[in-house]
Structure formats: structure tokens, C-alpha cells
Write an enzyme that holds these catalytic residues in place. Sequence first.
Site, PDB file in Angstrom:
ATOM      1  N   HIS A 360      -8.887 -29.878  -1.464  1.00 37.44           N
ATOM      2  CA  HIS A 360     -10.007 -30.342  -2.290  1.00 37.44           C
ATOM      3  C   HIS A 360     -10.102 -31.865  -2.394  1.00 37.44           C
ATOM      4  O   HIS A 360     -10.906 -32.360  -3.173  1.00 37.44           O
ATOM      5  CB  HIS A 360      -9.889 -29.785  -3.710  1.00 37.44           C
ATOM      6  CG  HIS A 360     -10.346 -28.375  -3.854  1.00 37.44           C
ATOM      7  ND1 HIS A 360     -11.673 -28.003  -3.948  1.00 37.44           N
ATOM      8  CD2 HIS A 360      -9.648 -27.220  -3.912  1.00 37.44           C
ATOM      9  CE1 HIS A 360     -11.764 -26.692  -4.066  1.00 37.44           C
ATOM     10  NE2 HIS A 360     -10.552 -26.185  -4.051  1.00 37.44           N
ATOM     11  N   LYS A 551     -19.987 -36.176 -15.102  1.00 37.62           N
ATOM     12  CA  LYS A 551     -18.851 -35.788 -14.271  1.00 37.62           C
ATOM     13  C   LYS A 551     -17.614 -36.504 -14.809  1.00 37.62           C
ATOM     14  O   LYS A 551     -17.728 -37.379 -15.666  1.00 37.62           O
ATOM     15  CB  LYS A 551     -19.076 -36.138 -12.795  1.00 37.62           C
ATOM     16  CG  LYS A 551     -19.480 -37.585 -12.548  1.00 37.62           C
ATOM     17  CD  LYS A 551     -19.789 -37.810 -11.081  1.00 37.62           C
ATOM     18  CE  LYS A 551     -21.101 -37.179 -10.672  1.00 37.62           C
ATOM     19  NZ  LYS A 551     -21.006 -36.292  -9.532  1.00 37.62           N
ATOM     20  N   ARG A 552     -16.466 -36.105 -14.330  1.00 38.27           N
ATOM     21  CA  ARG A 552     -15.233 -36.759 -14.745  1.00 38.27           C
ATOM     22  C   ARG A 552     -15.360 -38.269 -14.550  1.00 38.27           C
ATOM     23  O   ARG A 552     -15.932 -38.730 -13.562  1.00 38.27           O
ATOM     24  CB  ARG A 552     -14.076 -36.198 -13.906  1.00 38.27           C
ATOM     25  CG  ARG A 552     -12.703 -36.707 -14.243  1.00 38.27           C
ATOM     26  CD  ARG A 552     -11.664 -35.806 -13.590  1.00 38.27           C
ATOM     27  NE  ARG A 552     -11.935 -35.584 -12.175  1.00 38.27           N
ATOM     28  CZ  ARG A 552     -11.411 -36.324 -11.192  1.00 38.27           C
ATOM     29  NH1 ARG A 552     -10.627 -37.358 -11.472  1.00 38.27           N
ATOM     30  NH2 ARG A 552     -11.688 -36.049  -9.928  1.00 38.27           N
ATOM     31  N   LYS A 557     -16.149 -42.422  -8.681  1.00 38.37           N
ATOM     32  CA  LYS A 557     -17.436 -41.807  -8.990  1.00 38.37           C
ATOM     33  C   LYS A 557     -18.466 -42.854  -9.421  1.00 38.37           C
ATOM     34  O   LYS A 557     -19.645 -42.568  -9.515  1.00 38.37           O
ATOM     35  CB  LYS A 557     -17.266 -40.724 -10.058  1.00 38.37           C
ATOM     36  CG  LYS A 557     -16.421 -39.540  -9.553  1.00 38.37           C
ATOM     37  CD  LYS A 557     -16.214 -38.502 -10.621  1.00 38.37           C
ATOM     38  CE  LYS A 557     -15.299 -37.377 -10.169  1.00 38.37           C
ATOM     39  NZ  LYS A 557     -15.923 -36.456  -9.196  1.00 38.37           N
ATOM     40  N   THR A 659     -20.024 -30.133  -7.000  1.00 40.75           N
ATOM     41  CA  THR A 659     -20.865 -28.951  -7.256  1.00 40.75           C
ATOM     42  C   THR A 659     -21.921 -29.266  -8.304  1.00 40.75           C
ATOM     43  O   THR A 659     -22.942 -28.581  -8.374  1.00 40.75           O
ATOM     44  CB  THR A 659     -20.022 -27.742  -7.712  1.00 40.75           C
ATOM     45  OG1 THR A 659     -19.199 -28.122  -8.813  1.00 40.75           O
ATOM     46  CG2 THR A 659     -19.165 -27.218  -6.566  1.00 40.75           C
ATOM     47  N   LYS A 663     -25.982 -27.949  -8.841  1.00 39.94           N
ATOM     48  CA  LYS A 663     -26.561 -27.409 -10.081  1.00 39.94           C
ATOM     49  C   LYS A 663     -27.806 -28.190 -10.485  1.00 39.94           C
ATOM     50  O   LYS A 663     -28.810 -27.603 -10.924  1.00 39.94           O
ATOM     51  CB  LYS A 663     -25.517 -27.446 -11.195  1.00 39.94           C
ATOM     52  CG  LYS A 663     -24.309 -26.565 -10.932  1.00 39.94           C
ATOM     53  CD  LYS A 663     -23.143 -26.929 -11.849  1.00 39.94           C
ATOM     54  CE  LYS A 663     -21.846 -26.321 -11.354  1.00 39.94           C
ATOM     55  NZ  LYS A 663     -20.667 -26.847 -12.046  1.00 39.94           N
TER      56      LYS A 663
END
Length: 839
Positions: A360, A551-552, A557, A659, A663
Amino acid sequence: MASLTGQERIKKIKRAFAYNLFYRQGMTTSAASLNDYYLAVAYTLRDRMQHLFVNSVEAVMEKESKIVSYLSAEFLMGPHLHNNLVNLNLYDDFFQAAKESGLDLQALIEHEEEPGLGNGGLGRLAACYLDSLASLQIPAIGYGIRYEYGIFDQEIVDGWQKELSDRWLKPGNPWEIKKPDLACDVGFGGRSEVYHDEQGLRRVRWIPARCVTGIPYDTPVPGYRVNNVNCLRLWSAQAHSSFDFADFNTGDYYGAVEEKINAETITKVLYPNDEQFQGKRLRLEQQFFFTSCSLQDMIRIHLSIEENLDNFFDNFVIQLNDTHPSVAVPELMRLLVDVHFYDWDKAWEITRKTLCYTNHTLLPEAMEKWQLDLFGSLLPRHLEIIFEINRRFLDEVRIKYPGDNGRIERMSIIDESGPRYVRMANLACIGAKAINGVAAMHTELLKKHTLADFNSMYPGKIQNVTNGVTPRRWIAVSNPRLTKLITEAIGEKWLTRLDELHKLEKLVDDSSFREAWQKIKLLNKQDFANRIQRETGLAIDPRAMFDVQVKRIHEYKRQHLNVLHIITLYNQIKNNPGIDMVPRLFVFGGKAAPGYFMAKRMIKLITVVADVINNDPDVKDRLRVYFIPNYNVKIGHIVYPMTDLSEQISQAGKEASGTGNMKFSMNGALTIGTLDGANVEIRDEVGAENFFLFGLNVDEVMDLQKSGYSPRDYYDANENLQAAIELISCGHFSHGDCGLFRPIVDSLLYDDQYTLFADYQDYIECQQRVSETFTDQERWTRMAILNVARMGKFSSDRSITEYSKKIWDVRPFPVQLKWQRLPENGVLFTENGRKIHGH
């Protein structure tokens, strides 16, 4: 068997509500709380699932169907009630029964405590896969840990993240069923001992220093309108003996309960902070505990229908969700060799035909490895087995690549470049029959870089299965308005065959359909705006663009790139107060790891920028910024449907898949993003013209960094970037404290590991194109409809179908109706999804 009428069904459900409230919970209506009513409704639904659950287990055992065992340290299931009602097609009946009982079903759904048994994407993916396995009628067991405290609850206090205990079990968990008769014993520490059996053969036994007991708790996972119900089996650690009277009688009160405390600590909390040695030790204990329990459980099931373990891989296939359960390789070998007395070669054949491994991550720091001394002190016998696996494997490498010592060093399970470590990814790659990445680009990068040596050693072993999400939870549950519109337009098959959404393409030019689409989006946005106003007093115009990044919190990110854009817009307003600008609400959400200094400071930066902008009269209604505290699955149900623009802006080459991007797109948001993770495939599917692309690609990032990337050069050449950074540095957002965000600013100016400055200008220009497009609402709506229409590939049903064919070699096993009569209040489905009610 005659079906009950609607009113008869509702009458029975109402009776079950009252029964569970009074007899199971011991409450009267005059004393019952909202939680009591929630439990009564949940137990009523679980009772209806139980018939299907038992029927599924018995059918699979009788037919000896192959079972998928999904081992994951995280299962972020989300709230159960609404999702189970949708899958069992009982929402309308329960809604009416609740209404006639004086209850608000939606209030009960919102009351449910979410089990926080995961950090984010990894655990949520596991939950989506369990839903799809059941809906596709593939027998499966999800194995994990029943953490007493899940991921921390996040509060924002003075702009800073504060972590609170997640006491998810306090209100009661009506969905789980304790199975103490299926307990397993798990050892730690001690030593191994060589002996000879009755035939004079050399054997080894492990003599642990301490043992704990794993107690399974089963949660049924129903498929969508099918008879199949699979199982989520979570393990809780308990001591063999909870109380030592000898210690108590001598006055050693702590010693009397010490064994209980030490054992229960293993499953006390999700992912302890592993910066300290004890945290690392506990994390390894957790991983081995649930992996050993799960393997023992599978062996028990197998031996209940077979004489030996020779064909274990015919009855079970085990998917390792990342490296957390990769200790399954030596543990399965130990169980086969030491406990069931298989010779090494046969045990290795069984192991390698059973295990599969999903990678992952591409981040080197996320590639799990354990200090050799720590590993050996906890699992001495397993370290011996790992040494033997490694010896045999490296001999194979030497034969295939003679004289290539560099390759041997890289592929070895033991990292000997400094302090010695056990590399869990290498162990998984060697012990598994198949390895898969989770997005096309991620898999290619694994083959070319991260796992290049293993790809060369075993051509074809590394495959791709792009992640997916379940449309049942992420459209039907979270966005009922859109679900209704789509179903009225194209029928209901799309919920199990998401590629049916392509039929929406013919409606893009239908003005009445676009109008209905816009109305739904506006209502969803109004719901969210009302929530913000209730919680903060901040007034939001729902006609503004809702620009969202949830998100985290992590530097790769790049939430701080988003912040730089906001500050750039803010500077434009300050320099020209009358400027015409598309109004935007910027929404952030996500948790920072408790020990991640920079991520927690990024949250502080977001919140102080929000505070200044939201209270600056020059800004008026053009910019609003909101940070959602404690982002989780429940909040995701609200966020995805209301979003206009989805921010997927990680540095190219860092996100394995993602993911959340799927969504958002499934709910009609447009994406601004880099060519990272599954963004690449989403853009390919929806069309480049319906995706806002910016930034360097993977090769350009690598070339830039190899050539000696200098973020300062980009800073010096860009006045808008300078102005944004200066506003942070000068203390404008921090009450004059110029040092508060110096760590972030210095990191960007002198390192910028994730190339924010290199992507900044392209991002700003792309955001301008977003604004221009948003002003043409008809065009924006067409793009949104096409995004939804072309998202068929990203259903977790497609992912599971690919796993089943390419990796697991399993087939659907539809459970047939077994009982002609059911206990009162029972419900089963025929193959076409029609409800059949018992008497």
C-alpha cells in the site's frame, strides 16, 4: 410460505423494538434514553441478520467452499445501522415502524457511535472489500483486532489538535457476538527447544515466557439483497488468569492483577505511538497476536472438515492487507512444522500457496521493519524460522544472479546496513504467492523501483488491482437524494453493477435532469452550511463553490499547498478590495498522527488562516475556511455529497491509490489533482476535459530532485508565492508571532521534499480555470454528471472480482434458502432480492 403484508411486517418490527427494549435491556419507555432506543432498533435488525448469518456459515461448511481470509490491522467499518438497513432492504419498513413507535429513525442513525478501528484509507478499504465480498456472494472472514480504544477523537483547541480517547464501546456494541468457545492461546518471548520425537526425528518446540488468550467477537457483514452474510472476526486479548490470589493474600495487590493488565494492553488501543521503544514493542505484539489467532482459527475450521492440512490452500486463501500481518509467514510455518509436524519443504509449499500480499505504500519510511533484538525477544522461534527462510531464499538469489552482492543485500529479509532489522515487506514478498499494487501507476512504480528486485526474480508475481469503494455506503447511504434520482433515471441495477452508470451519459443534455441534479447538490450544500452555522455561527452561501480536502494530515498530501492558494486569493482581495471573485468555502478535515510535529502545525496553520479570513471585513462572503474536527466515516457521509471541487493534490508518486478521490467523483464532485495514485485512472475514465490537472508528473519530480532541486529559486521568481509566504512569516495569522510557523516556512524554503514551490504556479493557474468553469453552471453540471457516469471502474465490486480471478481463484457461492419456517420476525431473500418473511 406466504409473504407478510407491509403492515404485518411493520407490526412485528414494532413488537421486536418493544421486546428488545424491555427484555434485553431492562428498560421501560418512560426511562429509556436515545441510546436505549438505538440499541433496541439495532438488536431488532441484528436478529433479522442472524438467520442469514447462521445459514451462510452452515452452507459454506457443508459445501466446503474456499474462504477468503482478509487479514488487516484496521477495519474502519463506519456506522452499521443505516448500511445494514440498506443492504437488507429494510430501511422503509424500519422507518415506518420507528415512526409509528414515536421514534425518529434518522436521529437513531446519527446517534450511533462509530467504531474507530482504523486510521484512514487502509481500514476503510478493508471495510469496502468486506461489503463487496458479501454482495458478490464470496465466502470471507475479515480478521483483525477489537481495539478497546480506536483512533483518537480529535478536538481543536485554540487551533491545535487535541487527542481524546475514543470510547466507542461505552454506549454498547449491539452488532458483535462474543465467541469465548473459539478462544486461541498466543505466546510471547521465551525460548525454543530442540527434541526428538518417538520416531527419532529432530523437532523444535517453542516455550513462551508468557501466554495470552484471544477471544473472538463476530460481527455479521450482510451482502446487498442476497442471502450471504460474511463475518468480521475481531480478537480481544485476555489473561489466562485474571486474578492471582497468592499475590493478593501477600499484599501484592498490583501483582494480583498484573497478568490481566499486561494481556489486555495488547488490544487496548489502535496503533500506539511507536516513537518510544515500548510503543514499538506493543505494536509488534498486536500484529502477531491477531495474526496467530487468525491462523489458528483457520486451521481449526479446516481440520473440522479435513483430516490434515495437506490441502489447506484449497479451503483458504489469505490476503495480507499491507505488512502488518506479514508475520503470518513465519507463524504459519511454525504451526505447520512445529505443531502439525510437516517437513520444511511441504510446509513452505502450503504457506506459499496460501498467502497473498497487498502493498500500500511507496514511502520508504512506511516500509515496516523491526529491530532484530526486539523481534527476537518477542518471537524467538519465529526469528529462527525467518533466518532459515532467508538462508534458503538468498541461495536462490545467488544461483540466479551470481556475484551480485548488492542485490543480495537489498533482497535479504535482514537489513544489515547498520543496526540489524527484519524487513517485513521482503518477508511478505518471499512468502506470498502473489503481490499486488493498488493502482496502475503505483504497481508500475513498485515494479520499477520499490520492489524491482523481486519483480526481476519473480516475473509476473507483482500484479495490479486498482482499489475501489462500495457504492452502497458511499452513494446509497451517504447521498439518498442522488441515489433516488439515478435510480429513477436508469433503474436500480447500478448499485451492484456500477458500470450501469454509463447510461447517465445520454441525460447530460437533458435540461430537466440537469436541473434536478443541481437542485440535489444545492440541498446537500445547504445541509452542510446549516451544520456549520449551528456549530460555529459562520454563515455560508450554499451557492458558493465548496472546495474540499479531507484526508490524513501529512506533508506529502500537501494541505499546505491548498493553504498557499487561499492566502494568494486573500492577498488579491487585500490588494484590490473590489475584485470580482468566485465565492468559495474551503473545507479541510483530517487527523495528524500524535507524534507528527509538522502535521499538527499544519492544522494550526489552517485554523488560524480560517480565523483571520472569516473575520476580515474586506473579504466579505468571497472566502470562507472551515476545518472539520474529528473527521470520520459519519462525517464523510455528509462531506462527499456536498462537494463541488475535490482536492487530490499530493506530490506525484507518493499516493499509492487513494479512495477519497473515488468517493468524491461518485457523488458528482470535479477533481483538481496531480497524476498521482488512482487520479491517473480516474482522469482516463472521466476524460481529461472533465478533470483539472496540474503539477509535475512522477518522472519530472524524480528528474528535478536528481538535478538538485532548489525551492528558493522558485520562491525568488514568484511574487505571489513570496507574498503568501511573507504573510505567514510576519505573524499576520498568528497574532504577530513570527516564529510559530517558521518550521513550515523553513522546510519549504530550504528543503521542500514534496515540491510544493515547483507546483505552486501551475496550481494557482489551474485553480483559476476551475473558477472560470464554475461560473458556467450548465457546463459544470455536465462535467459532474459525466464524472459520475464514468465511475463504474471504481466500485470495490470490480476490485474484488479481479482479486477473485487473478489472485485468489475463488468463485461466487450463492447461499440457498435452507429453512422452510423461520422464527418469528425472520427475513430471508430470494435470488432476485424479494423479501420473504417468516411466521
